[in-house]
Write an enzyme that holds these catalytic residues in place. Structure first.
Site, PDB file in Angstrom:
ATOM      1  N   CYS A 128      -8.374 -12.674  18.589  1.00 49.92           N
ATOM      2  CA  CYS A 128      -9.006 -11.439  19.060  1.00 49.92           C
ATOM      3  C   CYS A 128     -10.348 -11.319  18.353  1.00 49.92           C
ATOM      4  O   CYS A 128     -10.407 -11.402  17.119  1.00 49.92           O
ATOM      5  CB  CYS A 128      -8.146 -10.227  18.696  1.00 49.92           C
ATOM      6  SG  CYS A 128      -6.412 -10.372  19.172  1.00 49.92           S
ATOM      7  N   ARG A 183      -8.524  -8.978  10.301  1.00 50.61           N
ATOM      8  CA  ARG A 183      -8.339  -9.923   9.199  1.00 50.61           C
ATOM      9  C   ARG A 183      -9.123 -11.204   9.440  1.00 50.61           C
ATOM     10  O   ARG A 183      -8.723 -12.279   8.968  1.00 50.61           O
ATOM     11  CB  ARG A 183      -6.843 -10.198   9.040  1.00 50.61           C
ATOM     12  CG  ARG A 183      -6.320  -9.779   7.694  1.00 50.61           C
ATOM     13  CD  ARG A 183      -4.822  -9.702   7.647  1.00 50.61           C
ATOM     14  NE  ARG A 183      -4.388  -8.330   7.726  1.00 50.61           N
ATOM     15  CZ  ARG A 183      -3.417  -7.885   8.519  1.00 50.61           C
ATOM     16  NH1 ARG A 183      -2.769  -8.712   9.306  1.00 50.61           N
ATOM     17  NH2 ARG A 183      -3.106  -6.610   8.524  1.00 50.61           N
ATOM     18  N   LYS A 217      -2.934   4.360   7.233  1.00 49.84           N
ATOM     19  CA  LYS A 217      -3.080   4.899   8.580  1.00 49.84           C
ATOM     20  C   LYS A 217      -3.020   6.423   8.557  1.00 49.84           C
ATOM     21  O   LYS A 217      -2.079   6.988   8.008  1.00 49.84           O
ATOM     22  CB  LYS A 217      -1.962   4.360   9.464  1.00 49.84           C
ATOM     23  CG  LYS A 217      -2.006   2.848   9.620  1.00 49.84           C
ATOM     24  CD  LYS A 217      -0.791   2.355  10.386  1.00 49.84           C
ATOM     25  CE  LYS A 217      -0.765   0.850  10.457  1.00 49.84           C
ATOM     26  NZ  LYS A 217      -0.408   0.203   9.173  1.00 49.84           N
ATOM     27  N   CYS A 250      -3.084 -17.795  14.684  1.00 46.52           N
ATOM     28  CA  CYS A 250      -2.623 -17.015  15.835  1.00 46.52           C
ATOM     29  C   CYS A 250      -2.679 -17.910  17.077  1.00 46.52           C
ATOM     30  O   CYS A 250      -3.340 -18.949  17.079  1.00 46.52           O
ATOM     31  CB  CYS A 250      -3.517 -15.807  16.068  1.00 46.52           C
ATOM     32  SG  CYS A 250      -3.306 -14.494  14.852  1.00 46.52           S
ATOM     33  N   ARG A 300       0.810  -1.203   0.000  1.00 49.42           N
ATOM     34  CA  ARG A 300       0.000   0.000   0.000  1.00 49.42           C
ATOM     35  C   ARG A 300       0.850   1.262   0.000  1.00 49.42           C
ATOM     36  O   ARG A 300       0.509   2.261  -0.616  1.00 49.42           O
ATOM     37  CB  ARG A 300      -0.941   0.014   1.210  1.00 49.42           C
ATOM     38  CG  ARG A 300      -1.682   1.301   1.292  1.00 49.42           C
ATOM     39  CD  ARG A 300      -2.671   1.510   2.401  1.00 49.42           C
ATOM     40  NE  ARG A 300      -2.988   0.425   3.267  1.00 49.42           N
ATOM     41  CZ  ARG A 300      -3.989  -0.422   3.090  1.00 49.42           C
ATOM     42  NH1 ARG A 300      -4.746  -0.316   2.019  1.00 49.42           N
ATOM     43  NH2 ARG A 300      -4.220  -1.352   3.980  1.00 49.42           N
ATOM     44  N   TYR A 301       1.938   1.224   0.731  1.00 47.34           N
ATOM     45  CA  TYR A 301       2.796   2.408   0.875  1.00 47.34           C
ATOM     46  C   TYR A 301       3.984   2.285  -0.069  1.00 47.34           C
ATOM     47  O   TYR A 301       4.357   1.192  -0.467  1.00 47.34           O
ATOM     48  CB  TYR A 301       3.291   2.494   2.326  1.00 47.34           C
ATOM     49  CG  TYR A 301       2.209   2.688   3.352  1.00 47.34           C
ATOM     50  CD1 TYR A 301       1.535   3.897   3.463  1.00 47.34           C
ATOM     51  CD2 TYR A 301       1.856   1.658   4.226  1.00 47.34           C
ATOM     52  CE1 TYR A 301       0.551   4.084   4.420  1.00 47.34           C
ATOM     53  CE2 TYR A 301       0.875   1.830   5.194  1.00 47.34           C
ATOM     54  CZ  TYR A 301       0.223   3.044   5.287  1.00 47.34           C
ATOM     55  OH  TYR A 301      -0.745   3.217   6.230  1.00 47.34           O
ATOM     56  N   ARG A 316       7.277   0.104   1.623  1.00 47.24           N
ATOM     57  CA  ARG A 316       7.193  -1.011   2.559  1.00 47.24           C
ATOM     58  C   ARG A 316       5.973  -1.876   2.267  1.00 47.24           C
ATOM     59  O   ARG A 316       5.001  -1.400   1.698  1.00 47.24           O
ATOM     60  CB  ARG A 316       7.168  -0.510   4.007  1.00 47.24           C
ATOM     61  CG  ARG A 316       6.072   0.484   4.337  1.00 47.24           C
ATOM     62  CD  ARG A 316       6.535   1.367   5.499  1.00 47.24           C
ATOM     63  NE  ARG A 316       5.465   2.190   6.044  1.00 47.24           N
ATOM     64  CZ  ARG A 316       5.045   3.326   5.498  1.00 47.24           C
ATOM     65  NH1 ARG A 316       5.561   3.767   4.357  1.00 47.24           N
ATOM     66  NH2 ARG A 316       4.086   4.030   6.072  1.00 47.24           N
ATOM     67  N   ASP A 360     -11.069  -0.889  13.466  1.00 47.54           N
ATOM     68  CA  ASP A 360     -11.435  -1.037  12.058  1.00 47.54           C
ATOM     69  C   ASP A 360     -12.909  -1.436  11.966  1.00 47.54           C
ATOM     70  O   ASP A 360     -13.444  -2.074  12.873  1.00 47.54           O
ATOM     71  CB  ASP A 360     -10.564  -2.110  11.394  1.00 47.54           C
ATOM     72  CG  ASP A 360      -9.109  -1.654  11.243  1.00 47.54           C
ATOM     73  OD1 ASP A 360      -8.889  -0.430  11.121  1.00 47.54           O
ATOM     74  OD2 ASP A 360      -8.218  -2.518  11.252  1.00 47.54           O
ATOM     75  N   ASP A 386      -7.092   3.585  10.441  1.00 45.13           N
ATOM     76  CA  ASP A 386      -6.715   2.956   9.180  1.00 45.13           C
ATOM     77  C   ASP A 386      -7.899   3.221   8.248  1.00 45.13           C
ATOM     78  O   ASP A 386      -8.979   2.651   8.423  1.00 45.13           O
ATOM     79  CB  ASP A 386      -6.450   1.460   9.380  1.00 45.13           C
ATOM     80  CG  ASP A 386      -5.363   0.958   8.443  1.00 45.13           C
ATOM     81  OD1 ASP A 386      -5.270   1.490   7.318  1.00 45.13           O
ATOM     82  OD2 ASP A 386      -4.627   0.033   8.828  1.00 45.13           O
ATOM     83  N   CYS A 391     -10.675  -8.986  15.278  1.00 47.46           N
ATOM     84  CA  CYS A 391      -9.578  -9.131  14.309  1.00 47.46           C
ATOM     85  C   CYS A 391      -9.901  -8.447  12.985  1.00 47.46           C
ATOM     86  O   CYS A 391     -10.931  -8.704  12.364  1.00 47.46           O
ATOM     87  CB  CYS A 391      -9.303 -10.606  14.044  1.00 47.46           C
ATOM     88  SG  CYS A 391      -8.026 -10.875  12.790  1.00 47.46           S
TER      89      CYS A 391
HETATM   90  C1  PLP Z   1       0.397  -0.725   9.006  1.00 41.01           C
HETATM   91  C2  PLP Z   1       0.870  -1.105   7.688  1.00 41.01           C
HETATM   92  C3  PLP Z   1       2.205  -0.938   7.333  1.00 41.01           C
HETATM   93  C4  PLP Z   1       3.232  -0.348   8.273  1.00 41.01           C
HETATM   94  O1  PLP Z   1       2.928   0.986   8.560  1.00 41.01           O
HETATM   95  P1  PLP Z   1       3.888   1.862   9.487  1.00 41.01           P
HETATM   96  O2  PLP Z   1       3.153   3.138   9.687  1.00 41.01           O
HETATM   97  O3  PLP Z   1       5.175   2.023   8.738  1.00 41.01           O
HETATM   98  O4  PLP Z   1       4.075   1.094  10.762  1.00 41.01           O
HETATM   99  C5  PLP Z   1       2.586  -1.309   6.071  1.00 41.01           C
HETATM  100  N1  PLP Z   1       1.698  -1.809   5.186  1.00 41.01           N
HETATM  101  C6  PLP Z   1       0.402  -1.962   5.492  1.00 41.01           C
HETATM  102  C7  PLP Z   1      -0.526  -2.479   4.458  1.00 41.01           C
HETATM  103  C8  PLP Z   1      -0.056  -1.637   6.765  1.00 41.01           C
HETATM  104  O5  PLP Z   1      -1.353  -1.801   7.070  1.00 41.01           O
END
Ligand code: PLP
Length: 392
Positions: free
Chosen positions: A139, A144, A347, A135, A122-123, A126, A303, A340, A142
Site C-alpha cells: 500500500c 510502516r 488510537k 506483504c 503501547r497499551y 496488549r 497517518d 492514531d 503504508c
Molecule cells: C492498534 C494497536 C493495537 C490494537 O488496538 P485495538 O484498539 O485494541 O484494536 C495495539 N497496539 C498497537 C501499538 C496498536 O497500534
C-alpha cells in the site's frame, strides 16, 4: 439468482483479466500469485496507460517502498483511468517523493514503544507483534514503510526469542496482535509454530492477526490454513479493504472460509483521497463487508507518513462520512473513526458529537435526523426520605 437488485450481483470475479493465458490451477495457487506479482515499470506499462506522475513515481519511489501488486489485485485496476481508486492505493506517484513538514518516517511513534525489537507495547494489556516485513502487495500509504518491503530507511529485526521472553514475563499482556508486514505470508507450519508458542503462554487470552492477505491474495486462505488457525481460538482477524470493488467473489469466498472456521472478522479501512472519501462509496463498502460477514472495525485517518499528502482527506470529511452512516444504516456497519495520535498517543476516537449539553442533572442529545432529546440524570428520592431531610 432471480433477485438481481440485491447482494450477490455486486460481487464479481475479475480473473483472469490481464493474464488470459494462465491456467486456473496456477491462478488459484497463492505461490504463483506471489511469484507473478507486478513489480516493474515495464510490467505496469504492458497493461496500463500510465500517467507521467505514475511513471516518475515508479522510478523515484523505489528506495522508499517496493512496488508489488498481486495479479489478483492488479486485475481490479482500470487500464486507462489514472484516478482508479484501486490504482491509487498500489501504483506509486511522484507525489510520494515530496515530504510535508508534518510528515514522519514513524508517524505513530512505534520505535520508541518497542521494549524488544519487533514488539510494540503501547497499551496496558496488549501488544503489537511485527513478525515480518513482507506483504503480498504494498500500500503506497503504508504506516510502516520505514521497515516494510525491505526498500526503506530501516530494517525490521524482530527478535523472536526475546519477544517470547518479554511476553512470558509480562503477565498483564492478554492480547497479542500479529502484524508486520503480513503474517499470512508465512507458510502454514511457520505460522502455526508462532501461534503454538503464543498459546503456550497462559496469560495470553486473545490472539489476532492484522492482514490484507484475504484482499490481496485470497488464494492464500486455503482450507488447510483455516483448519490450522481454528486450533488456536479465540483467534480474531482484522482485514483491510478500502473500496467496495476489492470485495470480489474470490475475496468473499475466502472471508467466508475464515468466518466458517469461527474467526470473527473486522475490517480496518484508511480514509484515502480519491479512493473512499465520499459517503456513497463508504456505504457501499460497509454493506458489502457485512455481506462477507466482516464487521467494519476502524476507519483510520491517514497517518502522517512521508509522501502521503496526496492521499490525505480533511478530518471534517471523515466526520461527515460517519455522520452519513450513523442511524441511516445498520449499526454493525459503522466503523469507529480514529486518529492514531502522531508521536505515539495511540488510537483516539473522533467523530460526530451527539452530545449537545451534559451536567449532573441532564444530558441533551441529538439524533441522526438532528432532533433534540433530553435525558435526565437525577435519581428520584423516595418521597418520605425527601420529606425527612427537608425537616432537618
Ligand atoms: C492498534 C494497536 C493495537 C490494537 O488496538 P485495538 O484498539 O485494541 O484494536 C495495539 N497496539 C498497537 C501499538 C496498536 O497500534
Amino acid at each position: 439468482m432471480h433477485n438481481d437488485s440485491t447482494g450477490e450481483k455486486r460481487f464479481a470475479s475479475f480473473a483472469p483479466g490481464y493474464w488470459p493465458g494462465v491456467t486456473p490451477e496456477n491462478w488459484n495457487d497463492w505461490r504463483w500469485q506471489l511469484k507473478n506479482r507486478v513489480t516493474k515499470l515495464e510490467q505496469l506499462e504492458q497493461h496500463l496507460t500510465l500517467a507521467p506522475e505514475e511513471r516518475a513515481g515508479v522510478i523515484l519511489s523505489g528506495n522508499k517502498l517496493s512496488l508489488a501488486i498481486t495479479p489478483h489485485f492488479f486485475n481490479l485496476i482500470e487500464r486507462d483511468n489514472p484516478d482508479c481508486p484501486i490504482r491509487r492505493q498500489v501504483v506509486p506517484r511522484i507525489e510520494e517523493t515530496a515530504t510535508a513538514p508534518w510528515e514522519m518516517a514513524d508517524p505513530c511513534g512505534e520505535d520508541s514503544h518497542m521494549p524488544v525489537p519487533g514488539l510494540v507495547h503501547r497499551y496496558p494489556d496488549r501488544v503489537l507483534f511485527l513478525v515480518t516485513d513482507r506483504c503480498a502487495s504494498y500500500c503506497r500509504y503504508c504506516t510502516r514503510s520505514r521497515v516494510v518491503s525491505g526498500a526503506g530507511e530501516q530494517e525490521l529485526h524482530t527478535d523472536f526469542e526475546e519477544a517470547f521472553r518479554y511476553l512470558e514475563k509480562h503477565t498483564e499482556i492478554r492480547d497479542v496482535l500479529l502484524s508486520g508486514g503480513d503474517a499470512l505470508l508465512f507458510s502454514d507450519d511457520k505460522l502455526e509454530n508462532l501461534l503454538r508458542r503464543l498459546r503456550a503462554i497462559g496469560h495470553i487470552e486473545f490472539l489476532r492477526i492484522g492482514t490484507r492477505v484475504p484482499i490481496f491474495l485470497p488464494q492464500r486462505i486455503t482450507p488447510e490454513l483455516c483448519a490450522m488457525l481454528q486450533k488456536y481460538h479465540p483467534l480474531w482477524m482484522s482485514v483491510h479493504a478500502n473500496h467496495p470493488r476489492e470485495l470480489t467473489l474470490e475475496v468473499k469466498a475466502a472471508l467466508e472460509r475464515l468466518a466458517n472456521s469461527g474467526i470473527p472478522l473486522g475490517n480496518q479501512s484508511v480514509l484515502l483521497r480519491g479512493v473512499n472519501d465520499d459517503a456513497a462509496t463508504m456505504k457501499a463498502l460497509v454493506h458489502k463487508l457485512l455481506m462477507c460477514r466482516v464487521r467494519p472495525y476502524y476507519l483510520y485517518q491517514l497517518d502522517l507518513i512521508k509522501g502521503s499528502s496526496h492521499l490525505k482527506v480533511p478530518v471534517s470529511k471523515g466526520i461527515e462520512i460517519i455522520e452519513s452512516l450513523r442511524g441511516h444504516t445498520t449499526g454493525y456497519g459503522i466503523p469507529q473513526y480514529v486518529i492514531d495520535a502522531p508521536g505515539g498517543g495511540g488510537k483516539v476516537p473522533i467523530g460526530p458529537g451527539y452530545t449537545i449539553f451534559h451536567d449532573e442533572e441532564k444530558i441533551v442529545i441529538r439524533n441522526y435526523e438532528g432532533k433534540i432529546f433530553e435525558y435526565p440524570e437525577g435519581s428520584a428520592q423516595p418521597a418520605e426520605l425527601a420529606g425527612e431531610s427537608f425537616h432537618e
